[in-house]
Write a protein that holds these residues in place. Structure first.
Motif, PDB file in Angstrom:
ATOM      1  N   ARG A  28     -26.231  25.818  -5.483  1.00 13.11           N
ATOM      2  CA  ARG A  28     -25.564  26.911  -4.749  1.00 13.11           C
ATOM      3  C   ARG A  28     -25.541  28.169  -5.594  1.00 13.11           C
ATOM      4  NH1 ARG A  28     -21.946  22.945  -3.119  1.00 13.11           N
ATOM      5  NH2 ARG A  28     -20.446  23.619  -4.668  1.00 13.11           N
ATOM      6  N   ASP A  29     -25.250  28.021  -6.894  1.00 11.99           N
ATOM      7  CA  ASP A  29     -25.220  29.178  -7.783  1.00 11.99           C
ATOM      8  C   ASP A  29     -26.581  29.865  -7.830  1.00 11.99           C
ATOM      9  OD1 ASP A  29     -24.233  30.944  -9.902  1.00 11.99           O
ATOM     10  OD2 ASP A  29     -25.444  29.721 -11.261  1.00 11.99           O
ATOM     11  N   ALA A  64     -33.409  44.118 -11.000  1.00 16.34           N
ATOM     12  CA  ALA A  64     -33.856  42.965 -10.210  1.00 16.34           C
ATOM     13  C   ALA A  64     -34.633  41.981 -11.088  1.00 16.34           C
ATOM     14  CB  ALA A  64     -34.716  43.432  -9.035  1.00 16.34           C
ATOM     15  N   ARG A  65     -35.456  42.499 -11.966  1.00 14.20           N
ATOM     16  CA  ARG A  65     -36.231  41.636 -12.867  1.00 14.20           C
ATOM     17  C   ARG A  65     -35.305  40.858 -13.795  1.00 14.20           C
ATOM     18  NH1 ARG A  65     -39.261  45.321 -15.068  1.00 14.20           N
ATOM     19  NH2 ARG A  65     -38.031  45.512 -16.951  1.00 14.20           N
ATOM     20  N   LYS A  66     -34.293  41.518 -14.343  1.00 14.74           N
ATOM     21  CA  LYS A  66     -33.338  40.843 -15.230  1.00 14.74           C
ATOM     22  C   LYS A  66     -32.537  39.798 -14.453  1.00 14.74           C
ATOM     23  CE  LYS A  66     -32.930  44.585 -18.551  1.00 14.74           C
ATOM     24  NZ  LYS A  66     -32.093  45.654 -19.083  1.00 14.74           N
ATOM     25  N   ALA A  67     -32.178  40.117 -13.219  1.00 15.56           N
ATOM     26  CA  ALA A  67     -31.450  39.145 -12.394  1.00 15.56           C
ATOM     27  C   ALA A  67     -32.311  37.914 -12.123  1.00 15.56           C
ATOM     28  CB  ALA A  67     -30.998  39.795 -11.091  1.00 15.56           C
ATOM     29  N   MET A  68     -33.592  38.131 -11.899  1.00 13.94           N
ATOM     30  CA  MET A  68     -34.520  37.014 -11.673  1.00 13.94           C
ATOM     31  C   MET A  68     -34.630  36.160 -12.935  1.00 13.94           C
ATOM     32  SD  MET A  68     -36.170  35.969  -9.117  1.00 13.94           S
ATOM     33  CE  MET A  68     -37.615  35.155  -8.535  1.00 13.94           C
ATOM     34  N   ASP A  69     -34.723  36.800 -14.077  1.00 14.74           N
ATOM     35  CA  ASP A  69     -34.768  36.063 -15.346  1.00 14.74           C
ATOM     36  C   ASP A  69     -33.509  35.213 -15.526  1.00 14.74           C
ATOM     37  OD1 ASP A  69     -37.258  37.052 -16.061  1.00 14.74           O
ATOM     38  OD2 ASP A  69     -36.449  38.614 -17.389  1.00 14.74           O
ATOM     39  N   LYS A  70     -32.349  35.788 -15.223  1.00 18.50           N
ATOM     40  CA  LYS A  70     -31.098  35.040 -15.361  1.00 18.50           C
ATOM     41  C   LYS A  70     -31.059  33.845 -14.419  1.00 18.50           C
ATOM     42  CE  LYS A  70     -28.181  38.751 -17.099  1.00 18.50           C
ATOM     43  NZ  LYS A  70     -27.010  39.595 -16.864  1.00 18.50           N
ATOM     44  N   ALA A  71     -31.542  34.030 -13.199  1.00 18.20           N
ATOM     45  CA  ALA A  71     -31.585  32.914 -12.246  1.00 18.20           C
ATOM     46  C   ALA A  71     -32.516  31.824 -12.760  1.00 18.20           C
ATOM     47  CB  ALA A  71     -32.033  33.408 -10.869  1.00 18.20           C
ATOM     48  N   PHE A  72     -33.647  32.210 -13.331  1.00 18.30           N
ATOM     49  CA  PHE A  72     -34.595  31.245 -13.883  1.00 18.30           C
ATOM     50  C   PHE A  72     -33.956  30.455 -15.021  1.00 18.30           C
ATOM     51  CE2 PHE A  72     -37.726  30.346 -17.246  1.00 18.30           C
ATOM     52  CZ  PHE A  72     -38.531  29.434 -16.580  1.00 18.30           C
ATOM     53  N   MET A  75     -31.377  28.028 -13.769  1.00 17.99           N
ATOM     54  CA  MET A  75     -32.006  26.863 -13.165  1.00 17.99           C
ATOM     55  C   MET A  75     -32.486  25.904 -14.248  1.00 17.99           C
ATOM     56  SD  MET A  75     -35.550  26.567 -11.052  1.00 17.99           S
ATOM     57  CE  MET A  75     -36.412  26.949 -12.560  1.00 17.99           C
ATOM     58  N   MET A  76     -33.109  26.425 -15.301  1.00 14.54           N
ATOM     59  CA  MET A  76     -33.614  25.580 -16.379  1.00 14.54           C
ATOM     60  C   MET A  76     -32.471  24.912 -17.141  1.00 14.54           C
ATOM     61  SD  MET A  76     -36.785  25.467 -16.054  1.00 14.54           S
ATOM     62  CE  MET A  76     -36.963  24.413 -17.485  1.00 14.54           C
ATOM     63  N   MET A  81     -29.292  19.999 -18.394  1.00 19.79           N
ATOM     64  CA  MET A  81     -27.979  19.345 -18.364  1.00 19.79           C
ATOM     65  C   MET A  81     -27.991  18.117 -17.459  1.00 19.79           C
ATOM     66  SD  MET A  81     -25.202  22.417 -18.574  1.00 19.79           S
ATOM     67  CE  MET A  81     -26.077  23.805 -17.886  1.00 19.79           C
ATOM     68  N   GLU A  82     -28.667  18.238 -16.333  1.00 22.82           N
ATOM     69  CA  GLU A  82     -28.750  17.095 -15.421  1.00 22.82           C
ATOM     70  C   GLU A  82     -29.527  15.953 -16.069  1.00 22.82           C
ATOM     71  OE1 GLU A  82     -30.579  15.811 -11.114  1.00 22.82           O
ATOM     72  OE2 GLU A  82     -30.338  17.932 -11.558  1.00 22.82           O
ATOM     73  N   ALA A  83     -30.623  16.262 -16.715  1.00 22.09           N
ATOM     74  CA  ALA A  83     -31.434  15.229 -17.365  1.00 22.09           C
ATOM     75  C   ALA A  83     -30.620  14.492 -18.419  1.00 22.09           C
ATOM     76  CB  ALA A  83     -32.680  15.849 -17.993  1.00 22.09           C
TER      77      ALA A  83
END
Length: 108
Positions: A28-29, A64-72, A75-76, A81-83
């Protein structure tokens, strides 16, 4: 007239594990971050169509590019953490961390 007592409804699905709850929250985040980025990109299109100054557009593109990097990276981080949280052994954990490291090296 006699009525039959009904049994309380029980769910046939097991309660979600803490890992799946964690994953759901972080999905969701990431989705919310991507939706905000989508709005930023739409704003950029509007700025270009209206002939806004190049520097204004460049500033918003950078955001927008920095926001995309933060989302990436978010996600990683969630992937790692899940693994770690669902790993059955140290070997599995290390393989998953290595896999995430290769993804970061390739796409970051």
């Amino acid at each position: 007239m006699a009525t039959a007592k009904s049994k309380p409804a029980t769910s046939s699905t097991p309660a979600p594990s803490s890992a799946s709850v964690y994953r759901s929250e972080h999905q969701r985040d990431v989705i919310n971050r991507l939706k905000r980025i989508e709005g930023q990109v739409r704003g950029l299109i509007d700025m270009v169509e209206k002939g806004r100054p190049c520097e204004d557009v460049a500033q918003q593109m950078s955001a927008a590019r920095k926001a995309m990097d933060k989302a990436f990276y978010r996600m990683m981080a969630c992937s790692v953490m899940e693994a770690v949280s669902v790993s059955e052994s140290e070997d599995v954990t290390m393989r998953e961390v290595e896999r995430s490291t290769r993804i970061l090296e390739k796409y970051a």
